[in-house]
Design an enzyme around this catalytic site. Structure first.
Site, PDB file in Angstrom:
ATOM      1  N   GLU A  68      40.118  42.684  31.683  1.00 45.31           N
ATOM      2  CA  GLU A  68      39.874  43.667  32.966  1.00 45.31           C
ATOM      3  C   GLU A  68      41.290  44.400  33.197  1.00 45.31           C
ATOM      4  O   GLU A  68      40.868  45.742  33.290  1.00 45.31           O
ATOM      5  CB  GLU A  68      39.944  42.955  34.294  1.00 45.31           C
ATOM      6  CG  GLU A  68      38.708  42.122  34.503  1.00 45.31           C
ATOM      7  CD  GLU A  68      38.228  40.853  33.817  1.00 45.31           C
ATOM      8  OE1 GLU A  68      39.251  40.254  32.924  1.00 45.31           O
ATOM      9  OE2 GLU A  68      37.211  40.298  34.013  1.00 45.31           O
ATOM     10  N   HIS A 137      36.642  31.692  42.780  1.00 42.73           N
ATOM     11  CA  HIS A 137      35.515  32.721  42.780  1.00 42.73           C
ATOM     12  C   HIS A 137      34.864  32.964  43.900  1.00 42.73           C
ATOM     13  O   HIS A 137      33.704  33.411  44.165  1.00 42.73           O
ATOM     14  CB  HIS A 137      34.246  31.909  41.869  1.00 42.73           C
ATOM     15  CG  HIS A 137      34.468  32.018  40.436  1.00 42.73           C
ATOM     16  ND1 HIS A 137      35.478  31.160  39.730  1.00 42.73           N
ATOM     17  CD2 HIS A 137      33.798  32.774  39.441  1.00 42.73           C
ATOM     18  CE1 HIS A 137      35.556  31.512  38.630  1.00 42.73           C
ATOM     19  NE2 HIS A 137      34.640  32.385  38.270  1.00 42.73           N
TER      20      HIS A 137
END
Lengths: 334, 318
Positions: A68, A137
């Protein structure tokens, strides 16, 4: 005489609206491309980019390895020299490892170069708790990003907004973060045909009411609507619901206007209670509408805890219609 | 075609300009005219001057917070550079960036960056855009060996190799990441080995001879431009000053510094120029013109206006 131009409406799912917006912008502007993990061959982890690889080819729909910070930075560099990237984070949780690129580069480059470089880039992906995805998450990341000058933060709650704001984000010359929601991807809604783009910083009144204002964003619009309906059916207080739609810029004026009518405000959001855009809104409202308030402003937020996996506990951690109702009753009883 | 003697004389002037410019900056810093951090490139001039001599105008340059040299070489005026250090509105970033954030869009100087390694993906992004458009531009990214240990560097290196981006990564190994010598940062002494793990070409050389630097970098630039293949170069160099102005450099010995100064790129160029028949007179003229330029830029910076309060917010959004 006012001429009404009727725009045809179509029903789409939220994910389809996002996809349509991206595809339309890619058609009109060769500089727009999509980059992210599994966006191409896999058709998107949440199928938002489904079919785009076949339509636009591998040059413009780019699968990345799991890196990322690397690909967010590459997209920022490409934007600096004239391209218009859309970066998908598989979820916004993973943007944390690219946070420096967003904070130190995307948000800063225009200012620290004395206006010489702009960064026309979109970062997008699902945000907040999905279903039982547990502590790592389930972050409502907007609470971090909304604080940063130099970027714009969009949190579309409706299908029409998903499309209109995605198009606006792609056309904007600044870094724009679009925080979507996995729980909204499957929702259906009417979307106007044609090239419809929404301006940033204009909240929407989703439901008119008299007694209390509910200010919210993203998927928390749903429990607000549900609570308001329940109250309406049971002859309870009448709720006015303001969907902020963008958190930076933040349209507190619409909320102030509503509070001047209702005298009461509950801010509903999924993120933790400590600070964030909800607290920012409360600060602005108390300064601009102190005289109009008949009760302290309450916030109905996610609990101040890491997200538990257990379904019952997860449900208790995120605001729902029941907790919204309790907050409404509390401000009404003051 | 310029002959090699004139080319070298030009590169020599660039190196001398960087050194005199930074000496003047150090003086102004001690006078309180420059604030914040000031990282000097003194001793390393052969690296940037040689490397950028291998570039074309369309190519992109991205570097660290030790960025004065790259801007000066790319064509940002000494006036705009010194004014930036003084925080003046006439500076190359309007006084908003300071020493660590020199930008010059016209000269494709994409900036100096303050987060170690965080700029390496940015440079790969410029290379990505070049390949996307097919415009033939190459990106060159400078970073210290201290960047070789952070994730952004590894990710950018891996992606550039995977996507075959037209970029040259130049690791300016000046032996110390702040006060930490390489042997306490990395288990290997050869930073260029990082290229091997991602399947990238590499090179490694000392930056004493500015023409050699130019020629070695030119090979990598050609590889990038013609074959879209990236290269990792480890450029061995040394900074004579501390990490920044606040660092007296007590982690190394005077003997070590004296040893390294024997490899000075400016001294080497002077020797090479004399060997090519350049007279003392000619060298003195170059030095005098540099000194005049530096004196002028300090005066300009001193006399320039502060940025207006309106600039606090003006450039945060387009």
């Amino acid at each position: 005489m006012r001429v009404m131009v009727e725009s045809r409406m179509r029903e789409l799912r939220y994910r389809e609206a996002l996809r349509e917006a991206m595809a339309e912008e890619m058609e009109r502007d060769e500089r727009v491309f999509i980059m992210g993990e599994e966006v191409g061959h896999y058709q998107g982890a949440y199928k938002v980019t489904e079919g785009l690889l076949a339509r636009f080819g591998a040059k413009r729909v780019i699968d990345t390895p799991i890196a990322e910070e690397g690909f967010a930075g590459i997209a920022i560099g490409a934007a600096m020299v004239g391209l218009r990237p859309i970066v998908e984070f598989m979820t916004w949780n993973f943007s944390a490892v690219a946070f420096d690129q967003i904070l130190s580069n995307a948000a800063k480059l225009r200012q620290m170069s004395g206006g010489q470089f702009t960064v026309p880039i979109v970062f997008r992906g699902p945000n907040g708790a999905a279903k039982q995805t547990a502590a790592q998450h389930s972050h409502a990341m907007e609470t971090f990003y909304a604080q940063i000058p130099g970027i714009k933060v969009v949190v579309p709650a409706t299908v029409a907004d998903a499309k209109a704001f995605m198009k606006a984000a792609i056309r904007d010359d600044n870094p724009v973060l679009v925080l979507e929601d996995e729980r909204l991807y499957g929702t259906k809604g009417e979307v106007p045909d044609g090239d419809h783009v929404e301006p940033f910083g204009v909240a929407a009144v989703r439901r008119a009411g008299e007694d209390v204002t509910l200010a919210t964003w993203g998927k928390m619009l749903l429990p607000c609507l549900e609570a308001a309906e329940q109250l309406a059916k049971s002859g309870g207080p009448s709720c006015e619901i303001v969907d902020l739609r963008t958190l930076r810029p933040l349209d507190h004026h619409t909320v102030v206007e509503s509070v001047r009518k209702t005298g009461r405000l509950v801010v509903v959001h999924e993120a933790w209670p400590y600070g964030g855009p909800g607290a920012e809104l409360v600060d602005r409202v108390q300064r601009e509408a102190f005289d109009a308030l008949d009760a302290p402003v309450l916030r109905c937020t996610g609990r101040d805890a890491a997200m538990p996996y257990n379904k019952k506990l997860e449900d208790m951690t995120i605001p729902d219609a029941k907790t919204v109702l309790a907050a409404v009753r509390a401000v009404m009883a003051y | 075609m310029q002959d090699e003697r004139d080319v070298l004389l030009g590169l020599y002037r660039q190196m001398v300009l960087i050194r005199r410019f930074e000496e003047a900056a150090a003086k102004a810093y001690s006078q309180g005219k420059i604030g914040g951090f000031l990282h000097l490139y003194i001793g390393q001039e052969g690296c940037a001057v040689g490397a950028l001599a291998a570039l074309e105008k369309r190519d992109y340059v991205v570097t660290t917070y030790r960025d004065h040299a790259q801007a000066l070489i790319r064509g940002t005026s000494a006036r705009a550079c010194m004014a930036e250090l003084f925080g003046k509105v006439t500076g190359c970033s309007k006084g908003l960036g300071g020493s660590m954030h020199f930008f010059d869009a016209d000269n494709h100087m994409l900036g100096g960056y303050g987060i170690v390694g965080g700029h390496v993906p940015i440079a790969a992004g410029a290379a990505f855009a070049s390949k996307y458009r097919g415009d033939g531009a190459v990106a060159v990214c400078f970073f210290g060996e201290g960047s070789a240990t952070i994730g952004a560097f590894s990710e950018a290196l891996g992606l550039a190799a995977l996507w075959k981006l037209p970029i040259v990564f130049i690791c300016e190994n000046n032996e110390y990441s702040m006060g930490t010598p390489l042997e306490r940062s990395l288990a290997v002494a050869d930073v260029s080995q990082k290229a091997v793990s991602v399947g990238m070409e590499r090179d490694r050389f000392r930056c004493t001879d500015v023409l050699e630097v130019r020629d070695r970098v030119a090979v990598a630039v050609k590889r990038a431009r013609e074959k879209n293949e990236p290269t990792l170069i480890e450029a061995l160099t040394y900074r004579y000053r501390g990490h920044s102005m606040s660092d007296p450099g007590k982690y190394r010995t005077q003997d070590e510094i004296d040893e390294r100064k024997k490899l000075d790129p400016i001294l080497h160029a002077e020797g090479a120029l004399r060997a090519k028949g350049v007279s003392d007179d000619e060298l003195a003229k170059v030095n005098a013109s540099v000194e005049a330029e530096v004196e002028d830029c300090v005066k300009f910076a001193d006399e320039s206006a502060e940025p207006d309060e309106s600039l606090i917010e003006a450039f945060n959004y387009a």
